[in-house]
Design a protein around this motif. Sequence first.
Motif, PDB file in Angstrom:
ATOM      1  N   SER A  93      29.680  -4.242  27.747  1.00  0.00           N
ATOM      2  CA  SER A  93      30.856  -3.844  28.526  1.00  0.00           C
ATOM      3  C   SER A  93      30.523  -3.971  30.000  1.00  0.00           C
ATOM      4  CB  SER A  93      31.253  -2.392  28.232  1.00  0.00           C
ATOM      5  OG  SER A  93      31.560  -2.211  26.870  1.00  0.00           O
ATOM      6  N   VAL A  94      31.497  -4.332  30.809  1.00  0.00           N
ATOM      7  CA  VAL A  94      31.311  -4.409  32.252  1.00  0.00           C
ATOM      8  C   VAL A  94      31.380  -2.994  32.836  1.00  0.00           C
ATOM      9  CG1 VAL A  94      32.263  -5.305  34.421  1.00  0.00           C
ATOM     10  CG2 VAL A  94      32.329  -6.712  32.342  1.00  0.00           C
ATOM     11  N   VAL A  95      30.459  -2.667  33.740  1.00  0.00           N
ATOM     12  CA  VAL A  95      30.478  -1.343  34.369  1.00  0.00           C
ATOM     13  C   VAL A  95      30.586  -1.408  35.883  1.00  0.00           C
ATOM     14  CG1 VAL A  95      29.246  -0.123  32.531  1.00  0.00           C
ATOM     15  CG2 VAL A  95      27.952  -1.256  34.330  1.00  0.00           C
ATOM     16  N   ALA A  96      30.334  -2.580  36.465  1.00  0.00           N
ATOM     17  CA  ALA A  96      30.415  -2.684  37.928  1.00  0.00           C
ATOM     18  C   ALA A  96      30.538  -4.148  38.328  1.00  0.00           C
ATOM     19  CB  ALA A  96      29.181  -2.071  38.582  1.00  0.00           C
ATOM     20  N   MET A  97      31.096  -4.346  39.525  1.00  0.00           N
ATOM     21  CA  MET A  97      31.217  -5.700  40.072  1.00  0.00           C
ATOM     22  C   MET A  97      30.935  -5.620  41.564  1.00  0.00           C
ATOM     23  SD  MET A  97      34.509  -8.254  40.113  1.00  0.00           S
ATOM     24  CE  MET A  97      35.536  -6.997  40.880  1.00  0.00           C
ATOM     25  N   GLU A  98      30.020  -6.424  42.016  1.00  0.00           N
ATOM     26  CA  GLU A  98      29.659  -6.431  43.436  1.00  0.00           C
ATOM     27  C   GLU A  98      30.650  -7.277  44.202  1.00  0.00           C
ATOM     28  OE1 GLU A  98      26.347  -8.828  45.721  1.00  0.00           O
ATOM     29  OE2 GLU A  98      25.453  -7.139  44.663  1.00  0.00           O
ATOM     30  N   GLU A  99      31.119  -6.722  45.353  1.00  0.00           N
ATOM     31  CA  GLU A  99      32.054  -7.498  46.177  1.00  0.00           C
ATOM     32  C   GLU A  99      31.274  -8.345  47.156  1.00  0.00           C
ATOM     33  OE1 GLU A  99      35.922  -5.917  47.401  1.00  0.00           O
ATOM     34  OE2 GLU A  99      35.101  -3.983  46.846  1.00  0.00           O
TER      35      GLU A  99
END
Length: 566
Positions: free
Chosen positions: A560-566
């Motif tokens: 599952s995805v938990v974070a995304m860096e901008e």
Amino acid sequence: MSLEICLSFVVTFIISLILVPIVSKVSKKLGIIAHTNKRTIHKGIIARTGGYAIYASFLIGTMIFLKTDIQINSILIGGFIVFLTGFYDDIHDLSPKFKMLGQIIAALVVIVYGGISLKGFIIPFLPSSFSHVIAIIITIGWIVGISNAVNLIDGLDGLCGGISIIVLVTISLTSLTYGRTDISSLSLLLAGAIGGFLVYNFHPASVFLGDCGALFIGYMIAVISLLGFGYKSSSFFTLGAPIVVLMVPIMDTLIAIIRRKVHHKSFSEADKNHLHHKLMFSLELGQTKSVLILYVVTILFSLCSYIYLYDKIAATILFLTLMLLFEVFVEATNMIDRKYKPVLTIMNIFIKSEYLPSIKDTKPYRRIVERAKKKYAVIALIVIAIIFSLVFAFNKQNSTPTHKPVQTVEYKEADNETELMSDIYNQLKTAIERNNKPDIRQDVAAYFLADYFTLSNKKENQIGGIHYFYSDKKDDFTAYAKNGYYKNANTFIKNQTDLPEVIHYDIISNQDSYKALSGLEDYSYYDVRIKITFADVNPILNVEEYTTTVTLIEKNQRFSVVAMEE
């Protein structure tokens, strides 16, 4: 840490480096200089509006590097109110009540307009509305308290600025651990602005912060910490970690309150009994050594906060040791009162030094000592062993998952899939059949990004990629998306013009991650760095190619995805 975040620090540092001497020169011509009182130790004519350069540098940095939303706007508006309050005080010596009023108004702006407050605060057996009111009161107290605590340590050259930089860098590093690049960037923007000022403020200082700078820095640190260091807002990471990192100014402020209460003095009355004064005068260390020692102490407390992410026992032991040494210093230097020496008195039971205070030689005391003299050491060891056993048991219990098991993510096809999304989904099914975990996680990350950044297939109020996000954090993710990339998405979707669509992607890296969500440390984490390409220039991002890092969590062979860096 991304290049853009590092660059934000460098840019505000250089801007501040250029602005400080200009502001200092103008301030001296206008007569805005530091006046002497019971607490000051400086000599000569020194401008007291260095905080103006910090504020201006920070604002320029935010315009260059930050994407504004309601929260950021509320922080900037509140910061402007605090800055003006301090700036007016630097010129006209505002009364403590009016200074407090300005800080409270700024706190209400971020609470009411920005929705920033203490999260997850619940009082058992009471209505949630009551808990919410108490949380708001604590939030106001936190913002006002930290603003004034930072202001109070501005007593030696370079002290406030240096400690603030250490605190902000710690917040930035911890935020990156949880994938919160927005908080990290905000922290480093301010740290860079303070760094440029510190070049001129370190002993011997040619310019001072002034209340406009110290109050603004304290306000910003307080509000940034309320944003949370990660997606999970727990009791520790909402206020616990900032309290540990800010232990030096917080303890100095609490001790000042107690000291002035004991001696029946007003809290606003200045004195020379703060931590830095005791180091400088009682221990005769001078300004530079005193400041460097407090830097080291702040770094050690910051380490407690950061180490806690990986080893709770080690962090707890370090924190308790530092607090014990802190208490001994307070008693030895008479920071509260000459009679306040509980720890030193207890220590002297075993040390028996004529230089340490002793319990009054009463008959009951002599009788106890005669009967149990040899047992004190054994009892002390038993007590210490019990304490550490309880700490170990508590942390072991906390390390055992008490949360709900991760719901198995359902790898669903999105409505109105694009050609690229369909291709990725077919690759994902093949990878699952072969149980090829590296391919599974990179396909999950790629599908998530393609769905999230593509609007050509979306309906109004539809958030892309949500089915692939960690189940317990979907609400946080939705709020994050609506305040960011999807803020004006409905306008594009209604007009059916300039709708972004991801048409290609490249996997740059696929590796283990050092990140961890609070309370979910036992899971496996991975970072997948991907470059995506749009059909045309994305009107929201203003780029045709975009590179980001997606962090995934694994449990029961599902990702599952938990974070995304901008």
